[in-house]
Design an enzyme around this catalytic site. Structure first.
Site, PDB file in Angstrom:
ATOM      1  N   GLY A  12       0.824  -1.211   0.000  1.00 54.39           N
ATOM      2  CA  GLY A  12       0.000   0.000   0.000  1.00 54.39           C
ATOM      3  C   GLY A  12       0.853   1.255   0.000  1.00 54.39           C
ATOM      4  O   GLY A  12       0.584   2.204   0.756  1.00 54.39           O
ATOM      5  N   ALA A  13       1.874   1.274  -0.870  1.00 50.93           N
ATOM      6  CA  ALA A  13       2.825   2.400  -0.862  1.00 50.93           C
ATOM      7  C   ALA A  13       2.481   3.462  -1.901  1.00 50.93           C
ATOM      8  O   ALA A  13       3.255   4.374  -2.124  1.00 50.93           O
ATOM      9  CB  ALA A  13       4.238   1.874  -1.102  1.00 50.93           C
ATOM     10  N   ASN A  14       1.310   3.338  -2.527  1.00 52.52           N
ATOM     11  CA  ASN A  14       0.988   4.326  -3.574  1.00 52.52           C
ATOM     12  C   ASN A  14       0.292   5.577  -3.038  1.00 52.52           C
ATOM     13  O   ASN A  14       0.086   6.529  -3.769  1.00 52.52           O
ATOM     14  CB  ASN A  14       0.173   3.688  -4.703  1.00 52.52           C
ATOM     15  CG  ASN A  14      -1.161   3.150  -4.232  1.00 52.52           C
ATOM     16  OD1 ASN A  14      -1.512   3.324  -3.064  1.00 52.52           O
ATOM     17  ND2 ASN A  14      -1.893   2.504  -5.106  1.00 52.52           N
ATOM     18  N   GLY A  16      -0.977   7.803   0.986  1.00 53.06           N
ATOM     19  CA  GLY A  16      -1.120   7.816   2.440  1.00 53.06           C
ATOM     20  C   GLY A  16       0.173   7.552   3.201  1.00 53.06           C
ATOM     21  O   GLY A  16       1.263   7.965   2.791  1.00 53.06           O
ATOM     22  N   GLY A  18       1.748   4.773   3.663  1.00 52.11           N
ATOM     23  CA  GLY A  18       2.684   3.887   2.961  1.00 52.11           C
ATOM     24  C   GLY A  18       3.589   4.664   2.018  1.00 52.11           C
ATOM     25  O   GLY A  18       4.799   4.412   1.946  1.00 52.11           O
ATOM     26  N   SER A 141      -3.741  -0.469  14.638  1.00 50.34           N
ATOM     27  CA  SER A 141      -4.480   0.750  14.984  1.00 50.34           C
ATOM     28  C   SER A 141      -4.944   0.690  16.436  1.00 50.34           C
ATOM     29  O   SER A 141      -5.198  -0.399  16.977  1.00 50.34           O
ATOM     30  CB  SER A 141      -5.715   0.873  14.089  1.00 50.34           C
ATOM     31  OG  SER A 141      -6.586   1.857  14.602  1.00 50.34           O
ATOM     32  N   TYR A 168     -13.264  -3.775  11.396  1.00 50.84           N
ATOM     33  CA  TYR A 168     -11.952  -3.139  11.212  1.00 50.84           C
ATOM     34  C   TYR A 168     -11.091  -3.375  12.458  1.00 50.84           C
ATOM     35  O   TYR A 168      -9.928  -3.806  12.357  1.00 50.84           O
ATOM     36  CB  TYR A 168     -12.118  -1.639  10.955  1.00 50.84           C
ATOM     37  CG  TYR A 168     -10.801  -0.891  10.900  1.00 50.84           C
ATOM     38  CD1 TYR A 168      -9.956  -1.024   9.802  1.00 50.84           C
ATOM     39  CD2 TYR A 168     -10.394  -0.073  11.957  1.00 50.84           C
ATOM     40  CE1 TYR A 168      -8.737  -0.353   9.757  1.00 50.84           C
ATOM     41  CE2 TYR A 168      -9.180   0.600  11.918  1.00 50.84           C
ATOM     42  CZ  TYR A 168      -8.354   0.462  10.821  1.00 50.84           C
ATOM     43  OH  TYR A 168      -7.143   1.127  10.782  1.00 50.84           O
TER      44      TYR A 168
HETATM   45  N1  LIG Z   1      -5.133   7.112   8.598  1.00 50.91           N
HETATM   46  C1  LIG Z   1      -5.271   6.812   9.881  1.00 50.91           C
HETATM   47  O1  LIG Z   1      -5.688   7.643  10.688  1.00 50.91           O
HETATM   48  C2  LIG Z   1      -4.937   5.448  10.402  1.00 50.91           C
HETATM   49  C3  LIG Z   1      -5.095   5.203  11.782  1.00 50.91           C
HETATM   50  C4  LIG Z   1      -4.754   3.952  12.297  1.00 50.91           C
HETATM   51  C5  LIG Z   1      -4.249   2.983  11.450  1.00 50.91           C
HETATM   52  N2  LIG Z   1      -4.115   3.230  10.115  1.00 50.91           N
HETATM   53  C6  LIG Z   1      -3.560   2.167   9.267  1.00 50.91           C
HETATM   54  O2  LIG Z   1      -2.543   2.703   8.447  1.00 50.91           O
HETATM   55  C7  LIG Z   1      -2.434   1.928   7.249  1.00 50.91           C
HETATM   56  C8  LIG Z   1      -2.356   2.865   6.054  1.00 50.91           C
HETATM   57  O3  LIG Z   1      -3.543   3.641   6.007  1.00 50.91           O
HETATM   58  P1  LIG Z   1      -3.643   5.071   5.308  1.00 50.91           P
HETATM   59  O4  LIG Z   1      -4.261   5.991   6.281  1.00 50.91           O
HETATM   60  O5  LIG Z   1      -2.354   5.426   4.676  1.00 50.91           O
HETATM   61  O6  LIG Z   1      -4.756   4.734   4.211  1.00 50.91           O
HETATM   62  P2  LIG Z   1      -4.860   5.081   2.638  1.00 50.91           P
HETATM   63  O7  LIG Z   1      -4.316   6.430   2.363  1.00 50.91           O
HETATM   64  O8  LIG Z   1      -6.259   4.757   2.273  1.00 50.91           O
HETATM   65  O9  LIG Z   1      -3.864   4.018   1.997  1.00 50.91           O
HETATM   66  C9  LIG Z   1      -4.170   2.653   2.064  1.00 50.91           C
HETATM   67  C10 LIG Z   1      -3.262   1.899   1.134  1.00 50.91           C
HETATM   68  O10 LIG Z   1      -3.651   0.514   1.164  1.00 50.91           O
HETATM   69  C11 LIG Z   1      -3.810   0.083  -0.165  1.00 50.91           C
HETATM   70  N3  LIG Z   1      -4.755  -1.014  -0.321  1.00 50.91           N
HETATM   71  C12 LIG Z   1      -6.070  -1.037  -0.033  1.00 50.91           C
HETATM   72  N4  LIG Z   1      -6.621  -2.198  -0.412  1.00 50.91           N
HETATM   73  C13 LIG Z   1      -5.617  -2.922  -0.954  1.00 50.91           C
HETATM   74  C14 LIG Z   1      -5.550  -4.201  -1.543  1.00 50.91           C
HETATM   75  N5  LIG Z   1      -6.626  -4.993  -1.676  1.00 50.91           N
HETATM   76  N6  LIG Z   1      -4.353  -4.647  -1.986  1.00 50.91           N
HETATM   77  C15 LIG Z   1      -3.254  -3.867  -1.892  1.00 50.91           C
HETATM   78  N7  LIG Z   1      -3.257  -2.651  -1.371  1.00 50.91           N
HETATM   79  C16 LIG Z   1      -4.433  -2.180  -0.905  1.00 50.91           C
HETATM   80  C17 LIG Z   1      -4.311   1.306  -0.910  1.00 50.91           C
HETATM   81  O11 LIG Z   1      -4.119   1.107  -2.306  1.00 50.91           O
HETATM   82  P3  LIG Z   1      -5.238   1.475  -3.450  1.00 50.91           P
HETATM   83  O12 LIG Z   1      -4.753   2.745  -4.022  1.00 50.91           O
HETATM   84  O13 LIG Z   1      -5.182   0.336  -4.392  1.00 50.91           O
HETATM   85  O14 LIG Z   1      -6.570   1.595  -2.746  1.00 50.91           O
HETATM   86  C18 LIG Z   1      -3.414   2.377  -0.312  1.00 50.91           C
HETATM   87  O15 LIG Z   1      -2.153   2.367  -0.921  1.00 50.91           O
HETATM   88  C19 LIG Z   1      -3.649   0.997   7.236  1.00 50.91           C
HETATM   89  O16 LIG Z   1      -3.242  -0.294   7.622  1.00 50.91           O
HETATM   90  C20 LIG Z   1      -4.575   1.577   8.304  1.00 50.91           C
HETATM   91  O17 LIG Z   1      -5.362   0.582   8.910  1.00 50.91           O
HETATM   92  C21 LIG Z   1      -4.446   4.457   9.573  1.00 50.91           C
END
Ligand SMILES: NC(=O)c1ccc[n+]([C@@H]2O[C@H](COP(=O)([O-])OP(=O)(O)OC[C@H]3O[C@@H](n4cnc5c(N)ncnc54)[C@H](OP(=O)(O)O)[C@@H]3O)[C@@H](O)[C@H]2O)c1
Length: 284
Positions: A12-14, A16, A18, A141, A168
């Site tokens: 998921g490095a594209n 957020g 990642g 989380s 979740y």
């Molecule tokens: N943001 C927060 O406040 C928060 C808080 C607690 C924990 N987290 C955790 O942090 C991590 C990153 O979250 P983020 O906030 O950076 O979210 P994000 O911006 O939505 O990024 C999520 C990443 O996961 C990828 N992904 C989703 N479904 C996938 C799949 N089926 N196969 C491969 N990649 C997939 C997305 O790729 P696509 O472009 O293909 O969708 C995107 O690159 C997650 O594990 C989340 O649970 C986030």
């Protein structure tokens, strides 16, 4: 790819957290493999990270965690292309209020957030183990607190009473239990989980999700992606945590206790066995 550089694979490095983690580790001189589903977005992120870091050792690996065939293919491709894996950073994740299933019929949040990563990790474990200072980082989380693991819901059997936040939280609890059992089985690998903070990404803004308007409302008050990536970067690269394993980290606070359920060793073992059985067809 320069095989002398430490290699990190980030899911998921594209976008957020990642993407910000990939940028930070690229700046630190890692060879970065960005494992992504949406390759159009991934190409754009790749160019941005190469430009922003001045590091050309960055490549893409197609990966859809919601399909175990894709996970298996990604692991095989990784082994064909690269000779080392120093850090596996299981970052990708989804949150949604809508009950959906993975290609193999698992509840989607559990399938993407835990099961796909479980399989990826198992398929690449020997490569990680062979690294001089191996690390596995699982992004969990704080929403795992007060959650239980109900094995009777992992295929979406609770369609009538489906609660997205609960599902979740359950998947994020699984991330910590998985980390715990990994650390116990593989003491030579530093395996840690983390809460990144509440971070200003598009995470909560998914089409059809009930949470989307609330996320939009609160987004301006959340921390930046660069700050959100700090704990992942620390656990992936910092000398101060070398040899630390089986822990759960919070931003700026270091290791904290996860929930009591997340510390349940018997449950960690049960989840490992359940997950192994669920993916056994792909564990080759
Ligand atoms: N943001 C927060 O406040 C928060 C808080 C607690 C924990 N987290 C955790 O942090 C991590 C990153 O979250 P983020 O906030 O950076 O979210 P994000 O911006 O939505 O990024 C999520 C990443 O996961 C990828 N992904 C989703 N479904 C996938 C799949 N089926 N196969 C491969 N990649 C997939 C997305 O790729 P696509 O472009 O293909 O969708 C995107 O690159 C997650 O594990 C989340 O649970 C986030």
């Amino acid at each position: 790819m320069d095989y002398q550089l430490k290699h990190v694979l980030i899911t998921g490095a594209n976008e957020g957290i990642g993407k910000a983690t990939a940028m930070a580790l690229a700046k630190k001189g890692f060879a970065v493999i960005m494992a992504c589903r949406n390759m159009e977005k991934a190409e754009a992120a790749l160019a941005e990270i190469k430009n922003g870091s001045g590091n050309s050792n960055i490549e893409l690996l197609p990966l859809d965690l919601s399909d175990l065939n894709s996970v298996q293919k990604a692991a095989r491709l990784y082994r064909e292309r690269y000779t080392r894996l120093d850090v596996l950073l299981n970052n990708a994740g989804i949150i949604t209020s809508v009950l959906e299933k993975t290609a193999q019929g698992f509840e989607r949040q559990f399938g993407v957030n835990h099961l796909g990563h479980y399989l990826l990790t198992r398929l690449l474990l020997d490569m990680v183990q062979a690294a001089p200072e191996p690390r596995i980082v699982n992004v969990s989380s704080h929403l795992h607190y007060r959650r239980k693991l109900d094995f009777g819901t992992l295929r979406g059997e609770n369609a009538d009473s489906y609660d997205g936040i609960n599902a979740y939280g359950q998947s994020k609890l699984a991330n910590i239990l998985f980390t715990r059992e990994l650390a116990r089985r593989y003491p030579g690998i530093a395996c840690n989980a983390l809460h990144p903070g509440v971070v200003r990404t598009r995470f909560g803004n998914k089409p059809g999700s009930f949470y989307s308007p609330f996320w939009t409302l609160f987004k301006p008050f959340l921390v930046t992606v660069e700050k959100g990536a700090r704990t992942s970067v620390l656990l992936a690269s910092d000398a101060s945590v070398a040899g630390v394993t089986g822990k759960y980290f919070w931003p700026r606070m270091g290791a904290r206790y996860p929930s009591r359920t997340a510390q349940n060793q018997e449950l960690a073992l049960q989840l490992w066995d359940w997950s192994e059985e669920a993916v056994k067809e792909w564990l080759v």
